[in-house]
Scaffold this motif. Structure first.
Motif, mmCIF file in Angstrom:
data_model
loop_
_atom_site.group_PDB
_atom_site.id
_atom_site.type_symbol
_atom_site.label_atom_id
_atom_site.label_comp_id
_atom_site.label_asym_id
_atom_site.label_seq_id
_atom_site.Cartn_x
_atom_site.Cartn_y
_atom_site.Cartn_z
ATOM 1 N N ASP A 197 0.815 -1.218 0.000
ATOM 2 C CA ASP A 197 0.000 0.000 0.000
ATOM 3 C C ASP A 197 0.852 1.273 0.000
ATOM 4 O O ASP A 197 0.501 2.267 0.624
ATOM 5 N N LYS A 198 1.976 1.244 -0.710
ATOM 6 C CA LYS A 198 2.851 2.407 -0.842
ATOM 7 C C LYS A 198 2.873 2.842 -2.309
ATOM 8 O O LYS A 198 3.324 2.088 -3.191
ATOM 9 N N LEU A 199 2.395 4.047 -2.589
ATOM 10 C CA LEU A 199 2.343 4.524 -3.974
ATOM 11 C C LEU A 199 3.716 4.610 -4.629
ATOM 12 O O LEU A 199 3.870 4.224 -5.795
ATOM 13 N N PRO A 200 4.768 5.111 -3.946
ATOM 14 C CA PRO A 200 6.082 5.161 -4.593
ATOM 15 C C PRO A 200 6.613 3.789 -4.999
ATOM 16 O O PRO A 200 7.318 3.670 -6.010
ATOM 17 N N VAL A 201 6.282 2.759 -4.229
ATOM 18 C CA VAL A 201 6.735 1.405 -4.571
ATOM 19 C C VAL A 201 6.121 0.966 -5.893
ATOM 20 O O VAL A 201 6.791 0.362 -6.747
ATOM 21 N N LEU A 202 4.839 1.269 -6.083
ATOM 22 C CA LEU A 202 4.187 0.904 -7.337
ATOM 23 C C LEU A 202 4.819 1.634 -8.520
ATOM 24 O O LEU A 202 5.025 1.043 -9.588
ATOM 25 N N SER A 203 5.161 2.896 -8.338
ATOM 26 C CA SER A 203 5.834 3.647 -9.405
ATOM 27 C C SER A 203 7.188 3.045 -9.727
ATOM 28 O O SER A 203 7.590 2.977 -10.902
ATOM 29 N N LEU A 204 7.905 2.610 -8.704
ATOM 30 C CA LEU A 204 9.213 1.988 -8.923
ATOM 31 C C LEU A 204 9.071 0.689 -9.714
ATOM 32 O O LEU A 204 9.883 0.393 -10.606
ATOM 33 N N ILE A 205 8.043 -0.099 -9.420
ATOM 34 C CA ILE A 205 7.803 -1.345 -10.160
ATOM 35 C C ILE A 205 7.474 -1.044 -11.618
ATOM 36 O O ILE A 205 7.985 -1.693 -12.541
ATOM 37 N N LEU B 194 -3.760 -5.140 -6.821
ATOM 38 C CA LEU B 194 -3.175 -6.150 -5.941
ATOM 39 C C LEU B 194 -2.424 -5.535 -4.773
ATOM 40 O O LEU B 194 -2.476 -6.043 -3.646
ATOM 41 N N LEU B 195 -1.743 -4.422 -5.009
ATOM 42 C CA LEU B 195 -0.800 -3.887 -4.020
ATOM 43 C C LEU B 195 -1.290 -2.646 -3.287
ATOM 44 O O LEU B 195 -0.561 -2.119 -2.447
ATOM 45 N N LEU B 196 -2.496 -2.168 -3.603
ATOM 46 C CA LEU B 196 -2.993 -0.954 -2.963
ATOM 47 C C LEU B 196 -4.360 -1.194 -2.342
ATOM 48 O O LEU B 196 -5.166 -1.964 -2.879
ATOM 49 N N THR B 197 -4.614 -0.518 -1.241
ATOM 50 C CA THR B 197 -5.938 -0.549 -0.637
ATOM 51 C C THR B 197 -6.846 0.440 -1.352
ATOM 52 O O THR B 197 -6.394 1.229 -2.190
ATOM 53 N N GLU B 198 -8.110 0.423 -1.003
ATOM 54 C CA GLU B 198 -9.096 1.248 -1.715
ATOM 55 C C GLU B 198 -8.771 2.732 -1.668
ATOM 56 O O GLU B 198 -8.931 3.447 -2.657
ATOM 57 N N ALA B 199 -8.277 3.223 -0.531
ATOM 58 C CA ALA B 199 -8.010 4.650 -0.391
ATOM 59 C C ALA B 199 -6.904 5.125 -1.328
ATOM 60 O O ALA B 199 -6.904 6.278 -1.766
ATOM 61 N N ASN B 200 -5.950 4.264 -1.666
ATOM 62 C CA ASN B 200 -4.811 4.650 -2.499
ATOM 63 C C ASN B 200 -4.922 4.172 -3.942
ATOM 64 O O ASN B 200 -3.979 4.341 -4.710
ATOM 65 N N GLN B 201 -6.037 3.573 -4.305
ATOM 66 C CA GLN B 201 -6.161 3.050 -5.657
ATOM 67 C C GLN B 201 -6.283 4.169 -6.679
ATOM 68 O O GLN B 201 -6.941 5.189 -6.424
#
Length: 419
Positions: A278-286, A357-364
């Protein structure tokens, strides 16, 4: 001239047929988009049918208004300024205010987002004055306002007013300031007015839009940070195994992408184990890591078309490799870099499998939110709302591509300088 006429006539007919064919193909390609647009401007109560209506009879922007300004009153937490009034009683350094009300305003930048009014029975302040006084009390306050529900009649379903600071209050000629000892809970009382700005800022669409912009923007930045030096190294520097590494670079990514579900399970396990869920920067890195191989190939091809004489001249003048990239490569390779940036933005903007898969509803992001709107298939979908949301989702990509189409065209055709 008589000999040329049939030939010219044939060329005109051929050009007309080709143009007509191109228009027909474009119509077929763009027709789904046009149909979605017609659905989005129909009345909200209109249901999807098998009938194709090219020109809607009743046109309305209600669906777009609902997407942009639809507001459920959930989880607003913001600072406010306002006033308090009621019957005041000063006892020592404690001010009691009874049978009063708090009126507050929440700002969104320079604009008013919402106004509220909450009645109360009693509140207490610790003030900088002491004594014994009674009378009508008025004051200026500021604090934190948290709203979780708005009733249909315009009253506050549930809200909390806390961390209230009395900036200036007057009681029977005495001026005082202080802080509220506890907090005020409002249940099914008072009134609240949410402005158009407040509805937009706190709309579901805008909340997910912020997540999408953050993810896509950071993906572009990370992609360029990795791709530009890598493309320059593969294009200009000679080192052992360069060609093999470059081919393996791209091949391994394609093979890894083919692993599908197994790769997702492994990635999910790693993210959770490292505490990065649930970390937005991690998703950007992926996203950036996944786009680096292809974009490196793309930018390398463009840099290859730029004469290395510029690099050599800069090296003779004492420039370092980083200075060459910054002052020589970046200006000359701008079309290729713009193309990479757009591809990276589109990848981060439209991907929804990893985001879901990697984020909760608030951060989707918006992509997941729009995908989840389709969860109502078989149980009734508001197609007008869905169509408006889908077109608004696609609008930023369309605008970006239109503004940078010249860069994209020259970047994909590798139109750099020649020796």
């Amino acid at each position: 001239m008589r000999i040329e006429l049939p030939r010219r006539k044939g060329e005109i007919v051929k050009a007309f047929v080709v143009t007509l064919l191109a228009v027909l193909i474009m119509f077929i390609i763009l027709f789904p988009v046009y149909y979605i647009f017609t659905v989005s401007i129909k009345p909200v109560s209109t249901l999807a049918t098998t009938e194709l209506t090219l020109i809607p009879r009743n046109i309305t922007a209600e669906a777009y208004k609902e997407v942009l300004f639809g507001f459920e009153g959930s989880k607003i937490s913001a600072n406010f300024t306002g006033s308090i009034e009621g019957l005041g009683r000063l006892d020592g350094d404690t001010l009691y205010v009874t049978d009063g009300k708090i009126t507050g305003v929440v700002k969104a930048g320079p604009f008013t987002a919402l106004r509220f009014e909450i009645p109360f029975k009693e509140v207490r302040f610790k003030v900088d004055q002491s004594g014994s006084k009674e009378g009508q009390f008025t004051g200026e306050i500021s604090g934190a306002f948290r709203l979780t529900r708005i009733n249909k009649d315009g009253s506050i379903g549930f809200a909390v007013v806390k961390n209230v600071e009395l900036k200036k209050g007057e009681l029977d000629g005495i001026t005082m300031s202080g802080v509220m000892e506890k907090y005020i809970v409002a249940r099914n009382i008072g009134s609240i007015e949410v402005t158009a700005v407040g509805k937009f800022v706190n709309s579901i669409f805008f909340a997910h839009l912020k997540n999408s912009l953050f993810i896509a923007g950071l993906t572009v930045i990370l992609t360029l940070i990795f791709v530009i030096p890598a493309a320059y190294a593969f294009s200009r520097l000679k080192f052992f195994g360069r060609d093999h590494i470059l081919y393996f670079y791209l091949m391994f990514t394609q093979v890894a992408g083919g692993l599908g579900i197994a790769g997702l399970i492994a990635l999910y396990g790693m993210i959770v184990k490292l505490g990065l869920y649930d970390k937005l920067p991690v998703l950007s890195l992926i996203y950036a890591a996944g786009s680096v191989p292809f974009n490196t190939w793309l930018l390398k091809g463009y840099i290859d078309s730029i004469s290395p004489d510029f690099d050599e001249a800069a090296l003779v003048d004492g420039a370092s490799y980083l200075q060459i990239i910054r002052y020589v490569l970046l200006p000359m390779a701008l079309p290729g870099i713009a193309t990479v940036a757009i591809f990276a933005f589109i990848g981060g903007w439209t991907e929804f499998i990893l985001a879901n898969l990697l984020l909760t509803e608030a951060n989707q992001p918006l992509s997941v939110w729009i995908y989840l709107l389709m969860g109502g298939i078989g149980r009734g979908i508001d197609w007008n709302y869905f169509a408006a949301a889908a077109l608004l989702f696609a609008l930023p990509v369309f605008i970006m591509f239109m503004l940078a189409q010249n860069y994209v065209r020259s970047g994909l055709t590798v139109g750099g300088l020649k020796e």
